[in-house]
Design an enzyme around this catalytic site. Structure first.
Site, PDB file in Angstrom:
ATOM      1  N   ASP A 148      24.350   9.556 -15.316  1.00  9.16           N
ATOM      2  CA  ASP A 148      24.093  10.971 -15.598  1.00  9.16           C
ATOM      3  C   ASP A 148      22.890  11.092 -16.559  1.00  9.16           C
ATOM      4  O   ASP A 148      22.841  10.396 -17.583  1.00  9.16           O
ATOM      5  CB  ASP A 148      25.358  11.551 -16.257  1.00  9.16           C
ATOM      6  CG  ASP A 148      25.310  13.056 -16.411  1.00  9.16           C
ATOM      7  OD1 ASP A 148      24.641  13.722 -15.610  1.00  9.16           O
ATOM      8  OD2 ASP A 148      25.988  13.562 -17.346  1.00  9.16           O
ATOM      9  N   HIS A 163      24.477  23.185 -20.607  1.00  8.71           N
ATOM     10  CA  HIS A 163      25.470  22.212 -21.061  1.00  8.71           C
ATOM     11  C   HIS A 163      26.253  22.753 -22.265  1.00  8.71           C
ATOM     12  O   HIS A 163      25.756  23.598 -22.999  1.00  8.71           O
ATOM     13  CB  HIS A 163      24.784  20.900 -21.448  1.00  8.71           C
ATOM     14  CG  HIS A 163      24.178  20.201 -20.275  1.00  8.71           C
ATOM     15  ND1 HIS A 163      22.832  20.149 -20.059  1.00  8.71           N
ATOM     16  CD2 HIS A 163      24.750  19.545 -19.238  1.00  8.71           C
ATOM     17  CE1 HIS A 163      22.592  19.479 -18.938  1.00  8.71           C
ATOM     18  NE2 HIS A 163      23.735  19.106 -18.418  1.00  8.71           N
ATOM     19  N   GLY A 164      27.452  22.226 -22.443  1.00  9.20           N
ATOM     20  CA  GLY A 164      28.219  22.543 -23.638  1.00  9.20           C
ATOM     21  C   GLY A 164      29.169  23.723 -23.474  1.00  9.20           C
ATOM     22  O   GLY A 164      29.375  24.238 -22.363  1.00  9.20           O
ATOM     23  N   LYS A 182      27.819  28.878 -22.861  1.00 12.86           N
ATOM     24  CA  LYS A 182      26.871  28.994 -21.749  1.00 12.86           C
ATOM     25  C   LYS A 182      26.276  30.379 -21.573  1.00 12.86           C
ATOM     26  O   LYS A 182      25.107  30.523 -21.270  1.00 12.86           O
ATOM     27  CB  LYS A 182      27.568  28.601 -20.438  1.00 12.86           C
ATOM     28  CG  LYS A 182      28.078  27.171 -20.453  1.00 12.86           C
ATOM     29  CD  LYS A 182      28.543  26.762 -19.089  1.00 12.86           C
ATOM     30  CE  LYS A 182      29.346  25.484 -19.126  1.00 12.86           C
ATOM     31  NZ  LYS A 182      28.602  24.354 -19.692  1.00 12.86           N
ATOM     32  N   HIS A 234      24.743  21.356 -12.702  1.00 11.97           N
ATOM     33  CA  HIS A 234      25.085  20.813 -14.030  1.00 11.97           C
ATOM     34  C   HIS A 234      25.687  21.938 -14.875  1.00 11.97           C
ATOM     35  O   HIS A 234      25.683  23.100 -14.466  1.00 11.97           O
ATOM     36  CB  HIS A 234      23.828  20.265 -14.714  1.00 11.97           C
ATOM     37  CG  HIS A 234      23.451  18.911 -14.204  1.00 11.97           C
ATOM     38  ND1 HIS A 234      23.446  17.796 -14.997  1.00 11.97           N
ATOM     39  CD2 HIS A 234      23.085  18.503 -12.966  1.00 11.97           C
ATOM     40  CE1 HIS A 234      23.086  16.749 -14.264  1.00 11.97           C
ATOM     41  NE2 HIS A 234      22.853  17.154 -13.039  1.00 11.97           N
ATOM     42  N   SER A 270      31.184  23.313 -16.700  1.00  6.51           N
ATOM     43  CA  SER A 270      32.511  23.482 -17.315  1.00  6.51           C
ATOM     44  C   SER A 270      32.859  24.957 -17.379  1.00  6.51           C
ATOM     45  O   SER A 270      31.979  25.808 -17.553  1.00  6.51           O
ATOM     46  CB  SER A 270      32.515  22.884 -18.731  1.00  6.51           C
ATOM     47  OG  SER A 270      32.684  21.486 -18.660  1.00  6.51           O
ATOM     48  N   ASN A 311      28.997  19.042 -12.011  1.00  6.11           N
ATOM     49  CA  ASN A 311      29.163  18.197 -13.203  1.00  6.11           C
ATOM     50  C   ASN A 311      30.029  18.862 -14.270  1.00  6.11           C
ATOM     51  O   ASN A 311      29.725  19.986 -14.712  1.00  6.11           O
ATOM     52  CB  ASN A 311      27.794  17.928 -13.834  1.00  6.11           C
ATOM     53  CG  ASN A 311      26.980  16.921 -13.053  1.00  6.11           C
ATOM     54  OD1 ASN A 311      27.294  16.616 -11.900  1.00  6.11           O
ATOM     55  ND2 ASN A 311      25.940  16.413 -13.666  1.00  6.11           N
ATOM     56  N   ARG A 339      48.450   5.806 -29.963  1.00  9.20           N
ATOM     57  CA  ARG A 339      48.901   5.841 -28.567  1.00  9.20           C
ATOM     58  C   ARG A 339      49.660   7.114 -28.249  1.00  9.20           C
ATOM     59  O   ARG A 339      49.705   7.529 -27.091  1.00  9.20           O
ATOM     60  CB  ARG A 339      49.774   4.620 -28.267  1.00  9.20           C
ATOM     61  CG  ARG A 339      48.985   3.325 -28.334  1.00  9.20           C
ATOM     62  CD  ARG A 339      49.880   2.129 -28.310  1.00  9.20           C
ATOM     63  NE  ARG A 339      50.799   2.131 -29.454  1.00  9.20           N
ATOM     64  CZ  ARG A 339      51.506   1.077 -29.842  1.00  9.20           C
ATOM     65  NH1 ARG A 339      51.412  -0.060 -29.192  1.00  9.20           N
ATOM     66  NH2 ARG A 339      52.310   1.147 -30.882  1.00  9.20           N
TER      67      ARG A 339
HETATM   68  P1  13P Z   1      29.202  20.733 -19.097  1.00  9.08           P
HETATM   69  O1  13P Z   1      28.680  20.607 -20.479  1.00  9.08           O
HETATM   70  O2  13P Z   1      29.269  22.140 -18.631  1.00  9.08           O
HETATM   71  O3  13P Z   1      30.506  20.040 -18.900  1.00  9.08           O
HETATM   72  O4  13P Z   1      28.140  20.002 -18.121  1.00  9.08           O
HETATM   73  C1  13P Z   1      28.181  18.604 -17.935  1.00  9.08           C
HETATM   74  C2  13P Z   1      26.975  18.089 -17.248  1.00  9.08           C
HETATM   75  O5  13P Z   1      26.160  18.800 -16.697  1.00  9.08           O
HETATM   76  C3  13P Z   1      26.824  16.613 -17.250  1.00  9.08           C
HETATM   77  O6  13P Z   1      25.609  16.235 -16.675  1.00  9.08           O
HETATM   78  O1  G3H Z   2      24.940  16.574 -19.756  1.00  6.70           O
HETATM   79  C1  G3H Z   2      25.379  15.848 -20.608  1.00  6.70           C
HETATM   80  C2  G3H Z   2      26.759  15.322 -20.473  1.00  6.70           C
HETATM   81  O2  G3H Z   2      27.699  16.261 -20.884  1.00  6.70           O
HETATM   82  C3  G3H Z   2      26.873  14.018 -21.195  1.00  6.70           C
HETATM   83  O3  G3H Z   2      26.900  14.216 -22.563  1.00  6.70           O
HETATM   84  O4  G3H Z   2      25.009  12.803 -23.315  1.00  6.70           O
HETATM   85  O5  G3H Z   2      26.805  13.531 -24.908  1.00  6.70           O
HETATM   86  O6  G3H Z   2      27.283  11.822 -23.144  1.00  6.70           O
HETATM   87  P1  G3H Z   2      26.461  13.019 -23.556  1.00  6.70           P
HETATM   88 ZN    ZN Z   3      24.023  17.662 -16.992  1.00  8.39          ZN
END
Ligand code: 13P
Ligand code: G3H
Ligand code: ZN
Length: 320
Positions: free
Chosen positions: A81, A179-180, A183, A210, A213, A253, A280
């Site tokens: 990714d 991302h995140g 949004k 992408h 979420s 994603n 655990r």
């Molecule tokens: P989210 O932050 O919306 O989960 O997106 C993840 C992503 O695009 C990873 O490449």
């Molecule tokens: O798009 C990014 C993904 O959510 C991966 O996040 O780079 O913090 O592992 P990361």
């Molecule tokens: Zn991404």
């Protein structure tokens, strides 16, 4: 069974979207395999550059190989990714990944083309497929920081040209997501008008969404009730996936939602069991909750219940 990303895309295209889920550790991997088997869905397991360096990239590979042995009935591809050129080449040479993403989206068009083309040539020589990105998502990516204000949607005309020039196998498109956990503001959402135009220009070509979420409000509320401070977090409407798949979106994603499940489980656990020091105990709850989350997501993406169909398709097409 680890299979080529290309075959998964061929089977899914136009019908449903394949969930692409990030993993960083053992518990996420276990929850992911269990959730996909519970919902009988094929999936893409993806590893970011940050995940590879969190401990050592070899740990994640070992976890995946072990999961493949433990659950031989699972059908999945392994994807890098948001790779840069060096990481892509490392993954291609390792022979472990079935696809890589080269993310040169922060570069000017010509330079993005140049880098993506080099990676595509190296990958194709090893039978590996390549996802590229054109346009810029808002929010924060691993090595690319782009402010919401500067977010640049994918230009549908450029998208066609980019695919022709680079030979990439799928394209991550900037259609309003980021991302995140934060949004959208106000009434914003996925820009289906832009997606439709990209699809018109690239019929039959797999597109990737992408930043997908959905940031469930129930998770956010539970996190906050257990001491978290997430204010105004909002994600993609999960009913949008069914609209996006017929428009060529073949891979979706999702990472942040898994982090929310992890945060909710651990915050609630330690709030309710302040005496506990056994890692655990919350770990077990997390694996169960994450599996349930994945199964639910696959229903929304349309991949749930398709495992045997996909197995048949792969049996038929794998050697040819
Ligand atoms: P989210 O932050 O919306 O989960 O997106 C993840 C992503 O695009 C990873 O490449
Ligand atoms: O798009 C990014 C993904 O959510 C991966 O996040 O780079 O913090 O592992 P990361
Ligand atoms: Zn991404």
């Amino acid at each position: 069974m680890m299979v080529s990303t290309k075959l998964l895309f061929e089977h899914a295209y136009g019908k449903y979207a394949i969930g692409a889920y990030n993993i960083n550790n053992l518990e996420q991997a276990i929850g992911l395999f269990r959730g996909n088997l519970m919902s009988k869905a094929p999936f893409i397991l993806q590893i970011s550059k940050g995940a590879r360096s969190y401990t050592d990239k070899r740990f994640l590979e070992a976890i995946i190989r072990a999961a493949d042995e433990i659950w031989p009935e699972a059908i999945f591809a392994v994807h890098l990714d948001h790779g840069d050129e060096v990481t892509c080449m490392d993954c291609i040479e390792s022979g472990f990944y079935t696809s890589v993403m080269i993310d040169a989206s922060a570069e000017p068009f010509e330079r993005n083309v140049e880098i993506t083309k080099r990676v595509a040539e190296a990958a194709h020589a090893r039978g590996i497929s390549v996802e590229a990105e054109l346009g810029q998502l808002g929010g924060v990516e691993e090595h690319v920081a782009v402010s919401e204000a500067d977010a640049k949607l994918t230009d549908p005309e450029q998208a066609k040209k980019f695919v022709e020039l680079t030979g990439c196998d799928s394209l991550a498109v900037a259609i309003g997501t980021s991302h995140g956990a934060y949004k959208f503001q106000g009434k914003q959402g996925v820009r289906f008008d832009v997606l439709e135009k990209i699809h018109e220009n690239l019929p039959g070509f797999p597109l990737v969404m992408h930043g997908s979420s959905s940031v469930p409000q129930e998770e956010v509320e539970r996190i906050n009730a257990a001491g978290g401070k997430l204010r105004g977090a909002r994600g993609v409407d999960e009913n949008d996936f069914a609209r996006a798949a017929p428009l060529g979106v073949t891979k979706v994603n999702i990472d942040t939602d898994g982090r929310l499940v992890w945060t909710r489980v651990h915050r609630e656990h330690f709030r309710d069991h302040p005496e506990n020091i056994d890692l655990r105990k919350p770990g077990k709850v997390f694996m169960e909750e994450y599996a349930k989350f994945i199964a639910h997501k696959n229903e929304k993406l349309g991949g749930a219940g398709r495992l045997e169909e996909v197995r048949g398709y792969i049996r038929e097409h794998q050697s040819g």
